[in-house]
Design an enzyme around this catalytic site. Structure first.
Site, mmCIF file in Angstrom:
data_model
loop_
_atom_site.group_PDB
_atom_site.id
_atom_site.type_symbol
_atom_site.label_atom_id
_atom_site.label_comp_id
_atom_site.label_asym_id
_atom_site.label_seq_id
_atom_site.Cartn_x
_atom_site.Cartn_y
_atom_site.Cartn_z
ATOM 1 N N CYS A 73 48.149 52.309 62.540
ATOM 2 C CA CYS A 73 49.171 51.842 61.325
ATOM 3 C C CYS A 73 48.611 53.152 60.606
ATOM 4 O O CYS A 73 47.377 52.922 60.323
ATOM 5 C CB CYS A 73 49.547 50.625 61.221
ATOM 6 S SG CYS A 73 49.463 50.205 59.389
ATOM 7 N N GLU A 117 37.006 26.060 44.452
ATOM 8 C CA GLU A 117 37.677 26.957 45.765
ATOM 9 C C GLU A 117 37.770 25.742 46.974
ATOM 10 O O GLU A 117 36.768 24.753 47.162
ATOM 11 C CB GLU A 117 36.787 27.764 46.342
ATOM 12 C CG GLU A 117 37.450 28.641 47.272
ATOM 13 C CD GLU A 117 38.729 28.774 47.527
ATOM 14 O OE1 GLU A 117 39.272 28.549 48.736
ATOM 15 O OE2 GLU A 117 39.654 29.859 47.311
ATOM 16 N N ASP A 154 43.821 32.137 39.964
ATOM 17 C CA ASP A 154 44.029 33.262 40.979
ATOM 18 C C ASP A 154 44.722 32.652 42.539
ATOM 19 O O ASP A 154 43.940 32.294 42.993
ATOM 20 C CB ASP A 154 42.992 34.332 40.659
ATOM 21 C CG ASP A 154 43.538 35.008 42.394
ATOM 22 O OD1 ASP A 154 44.629 35.399 42.333
ATOM 23 O OD2 ASP A 154 43.008 36.636 42.651
ATOM 24 N N CYS A 196 49.656 37.394 42.507
ATOM 25 C CA CYS A 196 50.365 38.311 43.695
ATOM 26 C C CYS A 196 52.043 37.652 43.643
ATOM 27 O O CYS A 196 52.428 38.635 44.351
ATOM 28 C CB CYS A 196 49.700 37.637 44.631
ATOM 29 S SG CYS A 196 50.243 36.726 45.739
#
Length: 449
Positions: free
Chosen positions: A159, A329, A377, A404
């Site tokens: 790749c 988290e 996030d 994202c």
């Protein structure tokens, strides 16, 4: 005009791109999605799928070519499907992403923003520092690469958007498996041994290699095969006996090295294990974190909450400027990493909590008091309503949202808006050239009465 039918060949003009990077045109008012076609092009297409409100077509020919069409540099671009925009000039990719963020805010969030600035990527090839390669084939003929879209057809490739050593790890493991008669895993039969090859590389060049297997393999020969790859500092073996397509299982053992490699962001060190989440583009993630911290405008007096903090990257960068930081988290192993990273960097004003962000918010307040700044996030799905209400309920002056997924970001920004937080600034970072993905940072603050 006759109704559109499967296998019809028609000519259409492309005027937009889908979020997956396919061209969008119209035939008799019906949307037609055409992979590999670009806005501004007039194309001949063959209808391969027909639904009630749209059709999917195969590109057969182009009579008017976009000025932004370029030749893809990857030999398997057509088959692989990992990069959906390699045929689009990089400047046009950036423009598409910036406009997409703006459209999401308008369409989904009903929030008007200008076209946001997007930070371009300096290196648009070999920028990825991590890959998980599935394997296929037979015993003695193991092959590695990526699955074609919506299939388990393996496309073999080195790749070109990966760091070269990532491909070297893949090739070394493939050679090892073929030399040692290690059979590839067959998902349909539930048989075989080698499932995935995982590799990551730090910005300093250190490489971690990992294999995912259904059963124990010979560590000694594996390590011997991988030690020749430049930079390999750690080799881990993960056992995944479960059916299904989750890459990693629960059981990991270290075959060579420490079981981690060390990445650096703005002078802080972070230990990264096989399971750790780390952004795959180091240079761009450094820009992303700087942008988030610039938006936060920490002066040294503030209490900062960092939600979905992972291994503590943003938390520890913020702790250098803040009075105190609490990171939350969900993944306990990441929290353990975050605590180790705090120790590694001599950071004493950051604490970490494991669990659901919404559920642990109250504990964070109990630990550090109400936050002045909340940085979040979340994963692609964004935040649930309860968490957004919980954050607003702690009444921070400033919220910095890193995302994202512009669609869920716009939805969540609209909800914050209703709770009294106005969008003040939006910027983007191109973390993944040649794909439609884009990272966005939004500054929100309380509306002044």
């Amino acid at each position: 005009m006759d109704m559109l039918k499967k296998n019809d060949v028609v000519e259409i003009t492309i005027d937009d791109l889908t979020v997956e990077g396919a061209g969008i045109g119209r035939y008799e008012g019906m949307a037609v999605f055409v992979p590999r076609a670009l806005p501004g092009e007039t194309v001949t297409v063959k209808i391969i799928k027909l639904a009630k409100a749209y059709a999917v077509a195969r590109l057969m020919g182009i009579s008017r070519i976009s000025e932004f069409r370029v030749k893809p540099f990857c030999p398997v671009f057509e088959a692989c499907g990992g990069c959906t925009l390699q045929h689009l000039d990089y400047s046009a990719q950036l423009e598409y992403k910036s406009c997409y963020v703006q459209q999401c805010f308008k369409r989904i969030g009903n929030i008007e923003i200008g076209t946001p600035h997007i930070e371009p990527c300096g290196n648009i090839r070999d920028y990825r520092n991590k890959a998980s390669f599935p394997v296929a084939g037979e015993k003695g003929d193991v092959r590695g690469g990526f699955f074609a879209p919506h299939s388990h057809n393996l496309i073999e490739c080195d790749c070109p958007i990966q760091k070269p050593q990532i491909n070297d790890v893949k090739n070394a493991v493939i050679h090892w498996a073929n030399e040692n008669g290690v059979p590839p895993y067959n998902e349909e039969k539930g048989k075989g041994v080698l499932r995935h090859i995982v590799a990551r590389q730090t910005s300093s060049g250190d490489v971690m290699a990992g294999i995912v297997t259904r059963a124990r393999a010979d560590d000694k020969s594996l390590v011997s095969a991988l030690k020749d790859v430049p930079g390999v500092r750690s080799v881990s073996v993960n056992i995944n006996r479960e059916k299904g397509n989750a890459i990693l299982g629960r059981d990991t053992h270290v075959a060579y090295g420490n079981g981690y490699i060390t990445e650096e962001y703005d002078g802080l060190k972070f230990r990264v294990a096989l399971q750790s989440f780390l952004q795959v583009n180091h240079a761009q993630s450094e820009k992303l974190y700087r942008m988030a911290l610039d938006f936060a405008a920490i002066t040294g007096k503030e209490t900062v909450f960092d939600l979905f903090c992972g291994i503590g990257t943003i938390s520890l960068l913020a702790a250098r400027r803040a009075k105190k930081v609490v990171g939350i988290e969900y993944e306990p192993s990441a929290v353990k990493n975050a605590e180790e990273n705090a120790q590694l960097n001599g950071v004493t004003n950051a604490r970490f909590l494991a669990g659901d962000a919404g559920e642990r918010l109250r504990d964070a307040v109990g630990l550090a008091g109400t936050p002045d700044i909340v940085i979040l996030d979340p994963p692609r799905k964004g935040c649930d309503a309860g968490l957004i209400e919980g954050i607003a309920g702690t009444e921070p002056e400033t919220i910095v949202y890193v995302s994202c997924n512009p669609a869920t970001l716009a939805r969540d920004a609209a909800m914050f808006n209703k709770l009294g937080y106005m969008v003040r600034k939006v910027s983007a970072v191109d973390m993944f050239p040649h794909t439609t993905h884009v990272e966005t940072v939004v500054l929100m603050s309380r509306a002044k009465d």
